[in-house]
Scaffold this motif. Structure first.
Motif, short mmCIF file in Angstrom:
data_model
loop_
_atom_site.label_atom_id
_atom_site.label_comp_id
_atom_site.label_asym_id
_atom_site.label_seq_id
_atom_site.Cartn_x
_atom_site.Cartn_y
_atom_site.Cartn_z
N LEU A 19 0.84 -1.20 0.00
CA LEU A 19 0.00 0.00 0.00
C LEU A 19 0.87 1.25 0.00
N ARG A 20 2.01 1.17 0.72
CA ARG A 20 2.92 2.31 0.76
C ARG A 20 3.57 2.53 -0.61
N GLY A 35 -0.86 7.14 2.53
CA GLY A 35 0.20 8.15 2.64
C GLY A 35 1.06 8.03 3.89
N ARG A 36 0.49 7.48 4.97
CA ARG A 36 1.25 7.38 6.22
C ARG A 36 0.75 6.18 7.01
N ILE A 37 1.64 5.60 7.78
CA ILE A 37 1.31 4.40 8.54
C ILE A 37 0.14 4.68 9.49
N ASP A 38 0.05 5.92 9.97
CA ASP A 38 -1.01 6.25 10.93
C ASP A 38 -2.40 6.10 10.32
N ASP A 39 -2.47 6.13 9.00
CA ASP A 39 -3.78 6.00 8.34
C ASP A 39 -4.26 4.54 8.32
N ILE A 40 -3.35 3.61 8.66
CA ILE A 40 -3.72 2.20 8.65
C ILE A 40 -4.11 1.78 10.06
N LEU A 41 -5.37 1.37 10.22
CA LEU A 41 -5.87 1.01 11.55
C LEU A 41 -5.65 -0.46 11.86
N ALA A 42 -5.84 -1.32 10.85
CA ALA A 42 -5.72 -2.77 11.09
C ALA A 42 -5.37 -3.51 9.81
#
Lengths: 272, 272
Positions: free
Chosen positions: A63-64, A70-77
């Motif tokens: 995905l990256r 755009g950022r790891i923080d956008d991925i919840l699970a």
């Protein structure tokens, strides 16, 4: 905050029996290869064929590198279920235009899905890799020694590509997969998960230095790309445009420095 | 009727200079890698990264192996223009639902675009490869000798995969490309152009025996698949399901017979 992850790594090899040239039945280890379909916020995105060693990092890195997140923080699970061959990804900001974002497809030499290529070629000249970073010959040789000790699956089963991330001669990650692009993506995902920046790192691959490999390394902000193999014309052109230091045919005490010589210090040079 | 074809093969290698471990500047041949965007009846389909040796056969084989075109007769013209990196394909029966046909994507280990995978896995059990076909050890060794003499680009530049089609020890085609999937597709396209059937042929690849490689060989109706490299789990599973005779790790006078032993005759056996 770190995303919620499953921990669904799979055994890397299985054993089959083959018949050799002497007619002997020989047990043979072969690399696992498993289809894993990514569902991004409940929408089917793509199916990856993977060894399955670190599927969560692979999916995050995919995905990256496809620039879909755009950022790891956008991925919840990221939840992998091998029973169904499915990986469910939940994001904080579901992408509305997945279809459009992934419409333009390129089959890169290194197997990357296309979005990364078209988009990044447009941005490649904007990339600025750290000019002050340095790699000396002793460190390069030290890295190669470390890699040699780590190719467990390749030694056992062949049919895999290995990628590694180094800080000096310290091996941070080593990933092998049936698809070279997967090994790169898995490292990109792990870097995100661990908050590791690329600017002082060295990326090593057993595979060829193709356009996709160079683009992904540059995209990860890594100034050094080292390969045991050769390179292709576009890999060379992009490396020069991106200003990456690229070394190929590197094994034992041999190598070819292709681009970015200003960051590399030969033993002789550093001794003088 | 043979489609109208351009004849736009590109030089396989270019020469660059590198710096070796002794600090010497050494001229180095590298494999060409060129983006080629396929426009199928004026609609952009995909961009392939290719060495560009036989782009027309590559595009035809891609359309064949992706099952986007059912027969060579449906292809009226294939025109490659490297100036624009475009290949215009005209068919007798434009495909209306390209988008739908190519919607489900799989990144196979061997880099094939996805449609081939999902579709064919459903059909794999219906495939019937000729049971009476035979390959003996002397023929295998003869093939390997021929291949060794033909790897021109690999020897010069590395970073390419080679595929060959044999009838006995007679080499019909030999294609090298930066992408293994391209080399396979180019042979599939040439077979169509020349009206060559697969049922008594032997497919050789320098690359790994992945799911995609086995699927494509089976799809071409070729009962024998020989590789210098190893295989993956899914390549093995599909080979057994398709009933293909698969030989790996074959070099010089060594090999491993993985599947379809009933079609293979060892020297000892044939001598008895």
């Amino acid at each position: 905050m770190r995303p919620v992850l499953s921990n669904a790594g799979r055994p890397a090899t299985i054993e089959i029996t083959a018949i050799d040239q002497d007619g002997a039945t020989v047990p043979t280890a072969i690399a696992g290869e498993n289809p894993l379909t990514i569902y991004l916020d409940n929408r089917e995105l793509v199916t990856l064929m993977t060894l399955g060693q670190s599927p969560e990092a692979l999916v995050i890195g995919y995905l990256r590198n496809q620039r879909l997140v755009g950022r790891i923080d956008d991925i919840l699970a990221v939840q992998v279920d091998w029973e169904t061959g499915a990986c469910a990804v939940r994001t904080a900001c579901p992408i509305e235009d997945i279809a459009a974002r992934t419409a333009h497809r390129t089959v890169t030499t290194g197997c990357g899905q296309g979005t990364v290529f078209g988009d990044l070629m447009a941005d490649i000249d904007k990339l600025r890799l750290p000019a002050a970073a340095r790699l000396d010959e002793a460190t390069l040789y030290g890295m190669l020694d470390v890699v040699r000790k780590h190719e467990t699956i390749y030694k056992a089963a062949g049919a895999v590509h290995g990628c590694a991330l180094f800080c000096g001669t310290e091996l941070l990650y080593f990933v092998e997969d049936v698809g070279r692009h997967n090994a790169v993506d898995a490292i990109a995902g792990q870097m995100w998960l661990d908050g590791v920046a690329g600017d002082d790192k060295i990326f090593y691959t057993t595979g060829r230095l193709t356009s996709e490999m160079v683009i992904k390394a540059a995209q990860m902000g890594i100034p050094f790309l080292v390969s045991r193999s050769g390179l292709t014309q576009m890999g060379y052109d992009i490396a020069r445009r991106a200003g990456i230091t690229m070394i190929g045919r590197s094994q034992g005490r041999r190598y070819l420095l292709f681009t970015g010589a200003e960051r590399f210090q030969r033993a002789a040079a550093s001794a003088s």
